[in-house]
Write an enzyme that holds these catalytic residues in place. Sequence first.
Site, short mmCIF file in Angstrom:
data_model
loop_
_atom_site.label_atom_id
_atom_site.label_comp_id
_atom_site.label_asym_id
_atom_site.label_seq_id
_atom_site.Cartn_x
_atom_site.Cartn_y
_atom_site.Cartn_z
N ARG A 68 -7.71 -0.38 1.12
CA ARG A 68 -8.26 -1.62 0.57
C ARG A 68 -8.68 -1.44 -0.89
O ARG A 68 -8.66 -2.38 -1.67
CB ARG A 68 -9.42 -2.09 1.46
CG ARG A 68 -10.58 -1.15 1.52
CD ARG A 68 -11.50 -1.40 2.72
NE ARG A 68 -10.89 -0.98 3.98
CZ ARG A 68 -11.48 -1.10 5.17
NH1 ARG A 68 -12.69 -1.64 5.27
NH2 ARG A 68 -10.86 -0.70 6.27
N ASP A 110 -2.48 10.30 3.63
CA ASP A 110 -3.88 9.92 3.80
C ASP A 110 -4.60 10.95 4.66
O ASP A 110 -4.53 10.91 5.88
CB ASP A 110 -3.95 8.52 4.45
CG ASP A 110 -5.40 8.04 4.61
OD1 ASP A 110 -6.31 8.67 4.01
OD2 ASP A 110 -5.60 7.04 5.33
N ASP A 165 1.64 6.47 5.45
CA ASP A 165 0.66 5.49 4.97
C ASP A 165 1.15 4.73 3.73
O ASP A 165 0.38 4.05 3.07
CB ASP A 165 -0.69 6.19 4.71
CG ASP A 165 -1.88 5.27 4.90
OD1 ASP A 165 -1.70 4.21 5.51
OD2 ASP A 165 -2.98 5.63 4.43
N GLU A 215 -9.44 3.82 2.10
CA GLU A 215 -8.92 3.89 0.74
C GLU A 215 -7.87 2.82 0.44
O GLU A 215 -7.68 2.42 -0.71
CB GLU A 215 -8.31 5.29 0.49
CG GLU A 215 -6.86 5.49 0.95
CD GLU A 215 -6.64 5.34 2.45
OE1 GLU A 215 -7.63 5.47 3.20
OE2 GLU A 215 -5.51 5.07 2.88
N LYS A 229 -10.03 13.07 8.08
CA LYS A 229 -9.56 12.72 9.42
C LYS A 229 -9.46 13.96 10.29
O LYS A 229 -9.28 15.07 9.78
CB LYS A 229 -8.15 12.10 9.32
CG LYS A 229 -8.08 10.71 8.72
CD LYS A 229 -6.64 10.23 8.67
CE LYS A 229 -6.51 8.86 8.03
NZ LYS A 229 -7.12 7.78 8.82
N LYS A 255 0.87 -1.19 0.00
CA LYS A 255 0.00 0.00 0.00
C LYS A 255 0.90 1.23 0.00
O LYS A 255 1.71 1.42 0.90
CB LYS A 255 -0.90 0.00 1.24
CG LYS A 255 -1.68 1.32 1.44
CD LYS A 255 -2.57 1.31 2.69
CE LYS A 255 -3.21 2.68 2.93
NZ LYS A 255 -4.05 2.72 4.16
N ASP A 286 -12.09 7.22 3.69
CA ASP A 286 -10.89 6.98 4.49
C ASP A 286 -10.50 5.50 4.49
O ASP A 286 -9.41 5.14 4.93
CB ASP A 286 -11.12 7.48 5.92
CG ASP A 286 -9.82 7.66 6.69
OD1 ASP A 286 -8.75 7.60 6.06
OD2 ASP A 286 -9.89 7.86 7.91
N1 BES Z 1 -4.18 4.65 6.85
C1 BES Z 1 -5.30 4.39 7.67
C2 BES Z 1 -5.00 3.40 8.80
C3 BES Z 1 -3.99 3.86 9.81
C4 BES Z 1 -4.42 4.44 10.99
C5 BES Z 1 -2.65 3.69 9.59
C6 BES Z 1 -3.50 4.85 11.91
C7 BES Z 1 -1.73 4.10 10.53
C8 BES Z 1 -2.15 4.68 11.70
C9 BES Z 1 -6.43 3.82 6.83
O1 BES Z 1 -6.49 4.26 5.53
C10 BES Z 1 -7.69 4.25 7.48
O2 BES Z 1 -7.96 5.42 7.50
N2 BES Z 1 -8.47 3.29 7.98
C11 BES Z 1 -9.69 3.59 8.63
C12 BES Z 1 -10.72 2.61 8.14
C13 BES Z 1 -12.12 2.94 8.57
C14 BES Z 1 -12.62 4.17 7.85
C15 BES Z 1 -13.00 1.75 8.28
C16 BES Z 1 -9.48 3.42 10.12
O3 BES Z 1 -8.77 2.49 10.53
O4 BES Z 1 -10.02 4.23 10.88
ZN ZN Z 2 -4.71 4.88 4.71
MN MN Z 3 -7.54 6.09 5.34
#
Ligand code: BES
Ligand code: ZN
Ligand code: MN
Length: 489
Positions: free
Chosen positions: A339, A258, A276, A337, A265, A253, A335
């Site tokens: 996946r 992000d 990210d 994204e 966020k 990834k 967010d």
């Molecule tokens: N890049 C984030 C996950 C992340 C969070 C990485 C903290 C490193 C530190 C990912 O893209 C994300 O935002 N995931 C969301 C998914 C949710 C919207 C289902 C999350 O984990 O909140």
């Molecule tokens: Zn992300």
């Molecule tokens: Mn995200």
Amino acid sequence: MEISVHQGSVVHESAALAVLNLWEGEALAPEIAALLEVDDFQGKFKQSVLIYPRDALPVRRLLLLGLGQPATMTSDTMRQVGALAAQKAHDLQLTSFASNVPTTAAVPAASVAQSLVEGAVSGLYHFLEHKSVRTPEETHQVTHLHLYVADDVASVQTGVAQGLAVAHGVTLARNLANGPGNVVTPAHLGDVAQALGARFGMRVTVLGPEELAHQGFGGLLAVGKGSAQPPQFIILEYGSATEQHPTICLVGKGITFDTGGISIKPSENLDHMKMDMCGAAAVLGAMHAVGELALPLHVVALISAAENMPSGTAYKPGDIITTLSGKTVEVLNTDAEGRIVLADALFYAQRYQPQAIIDLATLTGAIMVALGPHAIGLFSNNQPLADRVLRAGQASAERVWQFPLWDEYHEMMKSTIADLKNVAGRYGGAILAAAFLAAFVGDYPWVHLDIAGTAWTDKPARAYLTSGATGVGVCLLMQILQDFCAAQS
Ligand code: BES
Ligand code: ZN
Ligand code: MN
């Protein structure tokens, strides 16, 4: 760092600093014991005593460094010891130091040397690329390590080469992940892949937006749409497939920043989201090491790189997109994204008919809730491959913990108006993300590694880490690839 291997005792070296790693309770040579106050050093893990032997021994400085019990030794503890020794040399402003390679009945000297070297190089790492003014400490470099072994110099040299290759890979991964989002863009990741290709004779293809549209990368394009930085799909291919060398695909990834997109966020710690792309960084780091070691394998690295931004051109909640696979996805949260960009990369991997697909991604905050900073989350559709990765986790001491992927989770990711939805509530978030990915790998053996909890640290808990990017995944991937090499021969 340059490393040379010598036969003999480290104490008989005319080094500025000789590091003597000792097991707990190991008897000291009488001439060393004579220099110590009684019982000041027992060899407990990380215990250290710096001695100035004057004329008593032929070394300027002698550092006794405790290893703990041989039974509790792992590659992780050995990396810590290597880092502590190198940092001592650095603190003393030395350019070189010498160290023994401690041995045990159970662990070969080559792997001990490998871990010491990984620790020494990683322990001296600092991200200073953007500091225009540096202190003398920041400028100082320890450039030489002399390793002393009782016998079998040749096999220790092999361990050293592996340790250096892994450490160089970790350094690359850390530099990329610590690099700011305005520098480490999707195009920059493409440039790094091009440079690796040129250096190690790998084939590189970098697809930009036009080509992505032509080929139907609907997931990657949707996520990248909101940014002025064009998304890139990077293919870095090492070796070629033969009957002995079936293909291994490494997928990363590469979200270079992000923001969350329209589902934006909160601003607290948002700067961290430059990391990210740690999955991509680990894959590029591993490819660097693969090239350096010239492993007899066919490895294809696939990286989906994009910046996730909110803007007038950004994809939106409610959008339905068509991925490279043809499967449609209802976007409920922009967010989620990672996946979506991985869906295209994982589907693309199928064209190589690989024996294994391994993806690394900072995919979910939920994995941090589940495991904290201490382990990588593992998800798989193939238990033999999962077991292989779990074993490599033990050997490399990059901890991996498996989660289930039962049918119920796959059911939860189905949409009523498209084939899939990209989120399905908070509970079991890391598993649901993995269940989404599973829809794009077909029947190929696949392991997904969620490194969101382990890729970054604000409180380094090991001497070989500094705050910021950890470079996690490189050691693990190299262990996995070495095991594939061993299994083939
Ligand atoms: N890049 C984030 C996950 C992340 C969070 C990485 C903290 C490193 C530190 C990912 O893209 C994300 O935002 N995931 C969301 C998914 C949710 C919207 C289902 C999350 O984990 O909140
Ligand atoms: Zn992300
Ligand atoms: Mn995200």
